[in-house]
Design a protein around this motif. Structure first.
Motif, PDB file in Angstrom:
ATOM      1  N   ILE A 198     112.253   2.312  42.453  1.00 58.98           N
ATOM      2  CA  ILE A 198     112.557   3.329  43.468  1.00 58.98           C
ATOM      3  C   ILE A 198     111.807   4.612  43.152  1.00 58.98           C
ATOM      4  CG2 ILE A 198     114.392   4.783  44.405  1.00 58.98           C
ATOM      5  CD1 ILE A 198     116.292   2.356  43.926  1.00 58.98           C
ATOM      6  N   TRP A 199     111.847   5.040  41.890  1.00 57.32           N
ATOM      7  CA  TRP A 199     111.169   6.277  41.496  1.00 57.32           C
ATOM      8  C   TRP A 199     109.675   6.173  41.775  1.00 57.32           C
ATOM      9  CZ3 TRP A 199     107.319   7.284  37.891  1.00 57.32           C
ATOM     10  CH2 TRP A 199     107.069   8.634  37.656  1.00 57.32           C
ATOM     11  N   ARG A 200     109.047   5.062  41.359  1.00 55.81           N
ATOM     12  CA  ARG A 200     107.606   4.911  41.566  1.00 55.81           C
ATOM     13  C   ARG A 200     107.247   4.896  43.035  1.00 55.81           C
ATOM     14  NH1 ARG A 200     108.184   2.156  36.603  1.00 55.81           N
ATOM     15  NH2 ARG A 200     108.927   0.258  37.600  1.00 55.81           N
ATOM     16  N   ALA A 201     108.047   4.248  43.863  1.00 50.41           N
ATOM     17  CA  ALA A 201     107.777   4.206  45.301  1.00 50.41           C
ATOM     18  C   ALA A 201     107.879   5.605  45.916  1.00 50.41           C
ATOM     19  CB  ALA A 201     108.739   3.250  45.994  1.00 50.41           C
ATOM     20  N   ARG A 221     102.024  10.793  40.149  1.00 52.51           N
ATOM     21  CA  ARG A 221     101.561  10.072  41.330  1.00 52.51           C
ATOM     22  C   ARG A 221     100.487   9.049  40.964  1.00 52.51           C
ATOM     23  NH1 ARG A 221      99.141  12.297  45.051  1.00 52.51           N
ATOM     24  NH2 ARG A 221      98.412  14.113  43.951  1.00 52.51           N
ATOM     25  N   SER A 222      99.624   9.387  40.010  1.00 45.96           N
ATOM     26  CA  SER A 222      98.598   8.451  39.560  1.00 45.96           C
ATOM     27  C   SER A 222      99.233   7.237  38.898  1.00 45.96           C
ATOM     28  CB  SER A 222      97.650   9.149  38.579  1.00 45.96           C
ATOM     29  OG  SER A 222      96.718   8.242  38.056  1.00 45.96           O
ATOM     30  N   TYR A 223     100.193   7.464  38.015  1.00 44.46           N
ATOM     31  CA  TYR A 223     100.884   6.366  37.329  1.00 44.46           C
ATOM     32  C   TYR A 223     101.572   5.452  38.341  1.00 44.46           C
ATOM     33  CZ  TYR A 223     104.594   3.918  34.901  1.00 44.46           C
ATOM     34  OH  TYR A 223     105.454   2.953  34.461  1.00 44.46           O
ATOM     35  N   ALA A 224     102.288   6.058  39.273  1.00 44.57           N
ATOM     36  CA  ALA A 224     103.010   5.266  40.269  1.00 44.57           C
ATOM     37  C   ALA A 224     102.043   4.465  41.132  1.00 44.57           C
ATOM     38  CB  ALA A 224     103.882   6.177  41.139  1.00 44.57           C
ATOM     39  N   GLY A 225     100.942   5.071  41.523  1.00 43.97           N
ATOM     40  CA  GLY A 225      99.955   4.368  42.331  1.00 43.97           C
ATOM     41  C   GLY A 225      99.315   3.218  41.581  1.00 43.97           C
ATOM     42  N   GLN A 226      99.000   3.423  40.314  1.00 43.34           N
ATOM     43  CA  GLN A 226      98.416   2.358  39.504  1.00 43.34           C
ATOM     44  C   GLN A 226      99.399   1.196  39.366  1.00 43.34           C
ATOM     45  OE1 GLN A 226      97.334   4.079  35.755  1.00 43.34           O
ATOM     46  NE2 GLN A 226      95.693   5.311  36.628  1.00 43.34           N
ATOM     47  N   TYR A 227     100.654   1.508  39.155  1.00 45.23           N
ATOM     48  CA  TYR A 227     101.663   0.471  38.995  1.00 45.23           C
ATOM     49  C   TYR A 227     101.802  -0.344  40.286  1.00 45.23           C
ATOM     50  CZ  TYR A 227     106.010  -1.856  37.821  1.00 45.23           C
ATOM     51  OH  TYR A 227     106.963  -2.806  37.573  1.00 45.23           O
ATOM     52  N   LEU A 228     101.857   0.348  41.421  1.00 48.51           N
ATOM     53  CA  LEU A 228     101.999  -0.362  42.690  1.00 48.51           C
ATOM     54  C   LEU A 228     100.764  -1.215  42.989  1.00 48.51           C
ATOM     55  CD1 LEU A 228     103.730   2.416  44.808  1.00 48.51           C
ATOM     56  CD2 LEU A 228     104.768   0.364  43.832  1.00 48.51           C
ATOM     57  N   ARG A 272      98.882  -2.602  40.730  1.00 52.37           N
ATOM     58  CA  ARG A 272      98.996  -3.745  39.817  1.00 52.37           C
ATOM     59  C   ARG A 272      99.941  -4.801  40.385  1.00 52.37           C
ATOM     60  NH1 ARG A 272      98.884  -6.282  35.121  1.00 52.37           N
ATOM     61  NH2 ARG A 272     100.731  -6.712  33.881  1.00 52.37           N
ATOM     62  N   LEU A 273     101.078  -4.361  40.929  1.00 52.44           N
ATOM     63  CA  LEU A 273     102.011  -5.314  41.529  1.00 52.44           C
ATOM     64  C   LEU A 273     101.364  -6.061  42.694  1.00 52.44           C
ATOM     65  CD1 LEU A 273     105.416  -3.389  41.601  1.00 52.44           C
ATOM     66  CD2 LEU A 273     104.673  -5.166  39.999  1.00 52.44           C
ATOM     67  N   ARG A 274     100.601  -5.346  43.518  1.00 50.10           N
ATOM     68  CA  ARG A 274      99.924  -5.999  44.640  1.00 50.10           C
ATOM     69  C   ARG A 274      98.897  -7.016  44.151  1.00 50.10           C
ATOM     70  NH1 ARG A 274     100.164  -0.745  47.077  1.00 50.10           N
ATOM     71  NH2 ARG A 274      98.051  -0.302  46.360  1.00 50.10           N
ATOM     72  N   ARG A 275      98.126  -6.658  43.102  1.00 53.36           N
ATOM     73  CA  ARG A 275      97.139  -7.595  42.555  1.00 53.36           C
ATOM     74  C   ARG A 275      97.811  -8.837  41.997  1.00 53.36           C
ATOM     75  NH1 ARG A 275      94.713  -2.942  40.447  1.00 53.36           N
ATOM     76  NH2 ARG A 275      95.618  -3.388  38.416  1.00 53.36           N
ATOM     77  N   LEU A 276      98.912  -8.656  41.260  1.00 54.41           N
ATOM     78  CA  LEU A 276      99.628  -9.807  40.712  1.00 54.41           C
ATOM     79  C   LEU A 276     100.180 -10.692  41.822  1.00 54.41           C
ATOM     80  CD1 LEU A 276     101.540  -8.149  37.733  1.00 54.41           C
ATOM     81  CD2 LEU A 276      99.584  -9.713  37.612  1.00 54.41           C
ATOM     82  N   ASP A 277     100.671 -10.077  42.877  1.00 54.85           N
ATOM     83  CA  ASP A 277     101.189 -10.837  44.011  1.00 54.85           C
ATOM     84  C   ASP A 277     100.067 -11.634  44.673  1.00 54.85           C
ATOM     85  OD1 ASP A 277     103.291 -11.614  45.775  1.00 54.85           O
ATOM     86  OD2 ASP A 277     102.457 -10.237  47.268  1.00 54.85           O
ATOM     87  N   GLU A 278      98.896 -11.012  44.845  1.00 54.60           N
ATOM     88  CA  GLU A 278      97.750 -11.715  45.436  1.00 54.60           C
ATOM     89  C   GLU A 278      97.309 -12.880  44.548  1.00 54.60           C
ATOM     90  OE1 GLU A 278      96.085 -11.523  48.393  1.00 54.60           O
ATOM     91  OE2 GLU A 278      97.792 -10.259  48.935  1.00 54.60           O
TER      92      GLU A 278
END
Length: 86
Positions: free
Chosen positions: A10-13, A60-67, A69-75
Motif C-alpha cells: 500500500i505504501w509503495r503504491a 518515489r524512485s524506490y517505489a517505482g523500481q519495486y513496482l 520489478r513486480l511487473r517484470r516478474l509477472d510478465e
C-alpha cells in the motif's frame, strides 16, 4: 503473528502515484506570492526544503523500481513454459 507485507504494498503504491514534492512547492510558491498566509508559508518552507525533496525523490524512485520489478516478474511468469508434465 505473520506479516503479509500488505502495508508495504500500500505504501509503495501511494508513494509511486503521488506528485513530486517539488511540484507542490512550486504551487505553494505561487500561492504565497499573492497572499502570504502563515500556514501556507510554513508548508512552502517544508516542501521547498532540499532534504525533504531528496527524501521524497528517493522514496518515489524506490517505489517505482519495486513496482516495475513486480511487473517484470509477472510478465516472466506469463511467458514461462509450464512446468507441468503430461
Amino acid at each position: 503473528m505473520q506479516d503479509d507485507g500488505s502495508s508495504g504494498h500500500i505504501w509503495r503504491a501511494e508513494v509511486a502515484s503521488r506528485s513530486p514534492l517539488a511540484h507542490d512547492a512550486q504551487a505553494l510558491g505561487r500561492l504565497i506570492k499573492h497572499d502570504q498566509d502563515p500556514p501556507e508559508v510554513a508548508y512552502y518552507e517544508a516542501f521547498a526544503d532540499p532534504d525533504a525533496q531528496a527524501l521524497d525523490d528517493a522514496q518515489r524512485s524506490y517505489a517505482g523500481q519495486y513496482l516495475r520489478r513486480l511487473r517484470r516478474l509477472d510478465e516472466r511468469r506469463k511467458h514461462a513454459p509450464s512446468s507441468r508434465r503430461k
